[in-house]
Design an enzyme around this catalytic site. Structure first.
Site, PDB file in Angstrom:
ATOM      1  N   THR A 290      -3.731   4.444   0.772  1.00 51.55           N
ATOM      2  CA  THR A 290      -4.130   4.929   2.096  1.00 51.55           C
ATOM      3  C   THR A 290      -5.166   6.054   1.970  1.00 51.55           C
ATOM      4  OG1 THR A 290      -1.869   4.417   2.778  1.00 51.55           O
ATOM      5  CG2 THR A 290      -3.180   5.721   4.306  1.00 51.55           C
TER       6      THR A 290
ATOM      7  N   ILE B 237       0.845  -1.200   0.000  1.00 55.76           N
ATOM      8  CA  ILE B 237       0.000   0.000   0.000  1.00 55.76           C
ATOM      9  C   ILE B 237       0.877   1.246   0.000  1.00 55.76           C
ATOM     10  CG2 ILE B 237      -0.213   0.044   2.553  1.00 55.76           C
ATOM     11  CD1 ILE B 237      -3.192   0.941   2.039  1.00 55.76           C
ATOM     12  N   CYS B 238       0.395   2.285  -0.705  1.00 61.00           N
ATOM     13  CA  CYS B 238       1.084   3.579  -0.651  1.00 61.00           C
ATOM     14  C   CYS B 238       0.029   4.657  -0.439  1.00 61.00           C
ATOM     15  CB  CYS B 238       1.933   3.805  -1.898  1.00 61.00           C
ATOM     16  SG  CYS B 238       0.986   3.885  -3.427  1.00 61.00           S
ATOM     17  N   GLN B 239       0.189   5.813  -1.055  1.00 60.20           N
ATOM     18  CA  GLN B 239      -0.800   6.866  -0.846  1.00 60.20           C
ATOM     19  C   GLN B 239      -1.996   6.707  -1.791  1.00 60.20           C
ATOM     20  OE1 GLN B 239      -0.907   8.819   1.619  1.00 60.20           O
ATOM     21  NE2 GLN B 239      -2.612  10.127   0.995  1.00 60.20           N
TER      22      GLN B 239
END
Ligand SMILES: [Fe+2]
Length: 375
Positions: free
Chosen positions: A337, A308-310
């Site tokens: 996120t 997961i990232c932004q």
């Protein structure tokens, strides 16, 4: 003369082959790690490779310069201030490398990194003036290279811009990037002219103070595997595999799948530490994408991985890299996120004084087409 720009869509990098059609001598500037493409060009035209020039020590891609230099017995050239663990020909400002009738004139243009040089291409039988400049990560199309990779300096970048914009209008500009994390406002064109940039580069209109704050504010995340790539380019490690050179399909999942994940699944948050500290999915472990290759032994191979990232782009690239490394139980969270927070789900917060993370993100700061499939 012969001149070819070679674009790498995966990392947004440009490299160049310049040759004299009279003497058949050639130079390659900022070669990628996939060197076969240059071998083919050299072979087809019967060119003899004389120089490999890295405009600077790259942080976002592994250079093919050392490999090509060894294979062809060609001189490996960088600016004299480059700190590397292997021998190279040190270049200085104003020096000219002869290439048949051509002259490659070195212009020291620090700012992105201290050792960064630009190369003016002069063809004296045609003109005493340069017709083009290869700018590395100094002047980009509509942008300048970021100064925060270590050894960079925003004030120097301002001086460099002023110096480059003193060149005549007609000089064609060929940058080291057309996309990717080395800048944040690149136009996407692979080339421009000094005259156009003097008029329309948004940074060219700023006074020194505003230029510096604009350049330092809101930089993209550090590139995927930067730590390993930098160490390799410096000659301190041999990790050419740290470069993402394939585009394997990776399954993207929604935040619902993240919420109902198997109990043994590991959630890896590949954003920068400051982004992680500002709010992450509870239970997610922080492994910034820049450190992924150098921390690969911390990534469990026997459990499902959810990256997961932004917003879902960095995690997709990081997941592709893990697949390239033979780790295949890996998915990427679509929307990242941001989607998790937007859905009103809880975020865990770490220690941070800053109001908001400094990282700016757009699709183009990652380069390349998406490669995924949905469930
Ligand atoms: Fe760079």
């Amino acid at each position: 003369m012969y001149f070819k720009q070679i674009l790498d869509e995966r990392c947004g990098c440009a490299s160049y082959l310049i040759a004299s059609r009279q003497s058949h001598e050639a130079a390659i500037v900022d070669p990628a790690i996939e060197t076969q493409q240059y071998e083919e060009l050299l072979g087809e035209r019967d060119f003899r490779l004389r120089y490999l020039i890295d405009t600077h020590m790259h942080a976002d891609h592994v250079s093919g310069a050392r490999r090509l230099s060894a294979m062809h017995g060609a001189e490996l050239c960088l600016h004299a201030s480059a700190r590397l663990a292997y021998p190279f020909r040190p270049l200085t400002d104003g020096e000219e490398l002869p290439l048949g009738q051509l002259r490659l004139r070195v212009l020291h243009t620090p700012g992105h990194r201290l050792e960064l040089i630009s190369i003016l291409v002069v063809n004296p039988p045609r003109s005493p003036e340069p017709s083009m400049v290869l700018t590395g990560d100094s002047l980009l199309v509509g942008d300048m290279g970021r100064p925060d990779f270590g050894g960079g300096d925003a004030a120097q970048q301002y001086e460099t811009l002023s110096r480059l914009l003193q060149l005549p209008d007609w000089v064609a500009v060929f940058p080291g990037h057309f996309e990717g994390p080395c800048g944040k406002g690149m136009c996407g064109r692979p080339n421009t002219t000094i005259g156009f940039e003097r008029l329309y580069n948004p940074l060219a209109r700023l006074d020194r103070t505003t230029f510096i704050s604009t350049l330092l504010d809101g930089v993209p995340a550090r590139p995927l595997n930067m730590t390993a790539i930098e160490a390799t380019n410096r000659g301190l490690a041999e990790m050419p595999w740290a470069m993402l050179t394939s585009s394997p399909p990776v399954r993207e999942v929604d935040i619902e799948a993240l919420e109902t994940r198997e109990p043994d699944a590991v959630v890896l948050d590949v954003r920068e530490p400051e982004e992680y500290a500002h709010g992450h999915v509870p239970g997610a472990v922080s492994v910034p994408q820049a450190d992924l290759a150098s921390r690969l032994d911390e990534v469990p191979r026997d459990r499902p991985l959810i990256l997961i990232c932004q917003r879902g782009i960095r995690s997709l690239r990081a997941a592709q890299f893990l697949v390239q490394m033979g780790i295949d139980r890996v998915v990427s969270v679509r929307g990242g996120t941001a989607a998790w927070g937007k859905a009103g789900k809880p975020l865990a917060v770490g220690d941070t004084d800053a109001e908001k993370p400094r990282v700016a993100e757009s699709e183009w700061t990652h380069a390349g087409a998406r490669s995924s499939y949905r469930i």
